[in-house]
Design an enzyme around this catalytic site. Structure first.
Site, PDB file in Angstrom:
ATOM      1  CD  GLU A 104      72.317 -22.687 -19.395  1.00 42.27           C
ATOM      2  OE1 GLU A 104      71.130 -22.803 -19.721  1.00 42.27           O
ATOM      3  OE2 GLU A 104      73.041 -21.754 -19.777  1.00 42.27           O
ATOM      4  CB  CYS A 117      78.412 -28.969 -24.676  1.00 43.98           C
ATOM      5  SG  CYS A 117      78.667 -27.207 -24.995  1.00 43.98           S
ATOM      6  CB  CYS A 124      80.233 -15.082 -22.751  1.00 41.83           C
ATOM      7  SG  CYS A 124      81.574 -15.043 -23.970  1.00 41.83           S
ATOM      8  CB  CYS A 128      79.011 -13.693 -30.485  1.00 35.19           C
ATOM      9  SG  CYS A 128      80.773 -14.108 -30.391  1.00 35.19           S
ATOM     10  CB  CYS A 131      75.882 -16.028 -28.881  1.00 32.43           C
ATOM     11  SG  CYS A 131      76.136 -17.210 -27.543  1.00 32.43           S
ATOM     12  N   GLY A 174      80.925 -18.861 -22.098  1.00 32.57           N
ATOM     13  CA  GLY A 174      82.246 -18.301 -21.867  1.00 32.57           C
ATOM     14  C   GLY A 174      83.220 -18.482 -23.015  1.00 32.57           C
ATOM     15  CD  GLU A 175      87.331 -17.179 -26.210  1.00 32.10           C
ATOM     16  OE1 GLU A 175      88.205 -18.065 -26.118  1.00 32.10           O
ATOM     17  OE2 GLU A 175      86.612 -17.029 -27.221  1.00 32.10           O
ATOM     18  CG  LEU A 230      85.288 -17.710 -40.313  1.00 26.76           C
ATOM     19  CD1 LEU A 230      86.494 -16.837 -40.026  1.00 26.76           C
ATOM     20  CD2 LEU A 230      85.581 -18.669 -41.478  1.00 26.76           C
ATOM     21  CG  ASN A 231      80.446 -17.492 -36.281  1.00 27.80           C
ATOM     22  OD1 ASN A 231      80.145 -18.627 -36.597  1.00 27.80           O
ATOM     23  ND2 ASN A 231      80.892 -17.188 -35.073  1.00 27.80           N
ATOM     24  CG  ASN A 306      70.867 -23.976 -32.640  1.00 28.74           C
ATOM     25  OD1 ASN A 306      70.254 -24.820 -33.278  1.00 28.74           O
ATOM     26  ND2 ASN A 306      72.175 -24.078 -32.418  1.00 28.74           N
ATOM     27  CB  CYS A 348      75.610 -24.256 -30.985  1.00 26.92           C
ATOM     28  SG  CYS A 348      76.932 -23.112 -31.349  1.00 26.92           S
TER      29      CYS A 348
END
Length: 367
Positions: A104, A117, A124, A128, A131, A174-175, A230-231, A306, A348
């Site tokens: 996407e 974006c 991924c 996380c 996500c 992805g990272e 960071l999160n 989100n 996000c």
């Protein structure tokens, strides 16, 4: 495969030097490669037959021996805020590394600029927990051409309304630092004044904190801005939310950030997804301040979570503002960034190959 079938050379994703070498190998002058480079990236001309400053014989040969592969747009989801989420089908390539996949990209117009974006992997592997993309696992890495296509295609499709400034954020699926070489090949073309000509100030790579990748990026002469997801405000909390922290803990991540060479105009951005009741307490804010205190130039983007089918909830607007206030009072610039395209799962953390009715696409599992 029929032994008489000629495998065409993929041109999209090739650097100017690679295209010059390609033309020399065809018996053509090297400058023809620079002309193809300009046509592909500056003019967004993907039909070799229409590059009219090339000799007809070369255009005909390129039609036989080369190709420019753009992804198929499987669906477009238009948000009420003007954003468009593209669901893109990527073809399989010539080599084993390249299997069919879907990714996407999101086009977000606003006054005076557009932000795109883009994804750097299909799926991924970082996992996380908050996500949706992580639910896919890693399907495969993307090539430089597949990464660039996510920029070129929306720009061409919206060319009648293109604003003067384009921002690129490598924050989709992805990272990026786990697909380092193709990502940097694409970034060099994005930032090349003779390529897409986007300023380094307007291209941001977001990482979950892959410390060796950050150290490697620091050595690159041409590079985007860096944003760190960071999160969390301590090791235990980050371990629970982002398992990658067990491999590259906050202590190592902060050391890499402290040593990262910032340009005169640059700061490190830290992204902090606000999860109600988990990481949004006043004490979390104070710990974030202490965590970032040794760093030279930083800013924090607070991102309201989100919604998706995951066991988390959004922080209240009041709690987010209290959190921001604590950071700002203690000298840490902090901003609340509400994501665009939430209503079409384009925000996000929401990119998970979902159809508009919520039914997932079938995806190719890793072998």
């Amino acid at each position: 495969m029929n032994s008489g079938t000629q495998i065409k050379t993929e041109l999209l994703g090739k650097s100017r030097e690679e295209l010059r070498s390609f033309c020399v190998a065809l018996g053509e002058p090297a400058f023809r490669g620079a002309q193809i480079y300009h046509a592909l990236y500056a003019e967004r001309n993907f039909d070799m037959g229409q590059i009219t400053n090339l000799p007809l014989a070369l255009r005909e040969r390129l039609a036989r021996e080369a190709r420019v592969t753009l992804p198929e747009v499987k669906q477009r989801f238009s948000s009420s805020d003007g954003s468009v989420r593209y669901l893109l089908a990527l073809a399989s390539g010539d080599e084993n590394l390249n299997r069919p996949a879907s990714v996407e990209a999101v086009f977000m117009p606003s006054d005076g600029r557009q932000t795109i974006c883009i994804s750097t992997q299909a799926g991924c592997a970082v996992d996380c927990h908050f996500c949706l993309t992580a639910q896919l696992g890693l399907i495969r890495n993307l090539t430089a051409g597949e990464i660039l296509a996510q920029v070129l295609l929306p720009l061409e499709e919206h060319k009648a309304q293109i604003a003067p400034q384009t921002n690129i954020v490598l924050m989709g699926q992805g990272e990026p630092l786990l697909n380092f070489e193709p990502v940097m090949e694409a970034v060099r073309i994005l930032l090349d004044p003779a390529g897409l000509g986007i300023s380094p100030k307007h291209v941001t790579l977001s990482t979950s904190g892959i410390v060796p990748g950050i150290e490697r990026l620091a050595l690159e002469k041409v590079r985007p801005k860096l944003a760190i997801s960071l999160n969390a405000s301590n090791e235990e909390q980050r371990d629970a939310l982002m398992p990658i922290n067990k491999k590259y803990p906050l202590s190592a991540l902060m050391k890499a950030c402290k040593e990262y060479p910032l340009r005169t105009w640059e700061h490190l951005t830290f992204e902090y997804v606000m999860l109600g009741g988990l990481n949004d307490a006043e004490e979390d804010a104070r710990r974030v301040v202490r965590l970032l205190a040794p760093l030279k130039s930083v800013k924090v983007n607070l991102i309201p979570w989100n919604p998706g089918e995951l066991p988390y909830r959004e922080s209240s607007a009041e709690r987010i503002e209290e959190f921001r206030g604590i950071l700002v009072e203690r000298g840490v610039p902090a901003f609340v960034r509400y994501s665009r395209g939430r209503d079409v799962m384009a925000a996000c953390g929401q990119l998970a190959l979902l159809q508009i009715d919520g039914a997932p696409l079938s995806v190719v599992s890793p072998q």
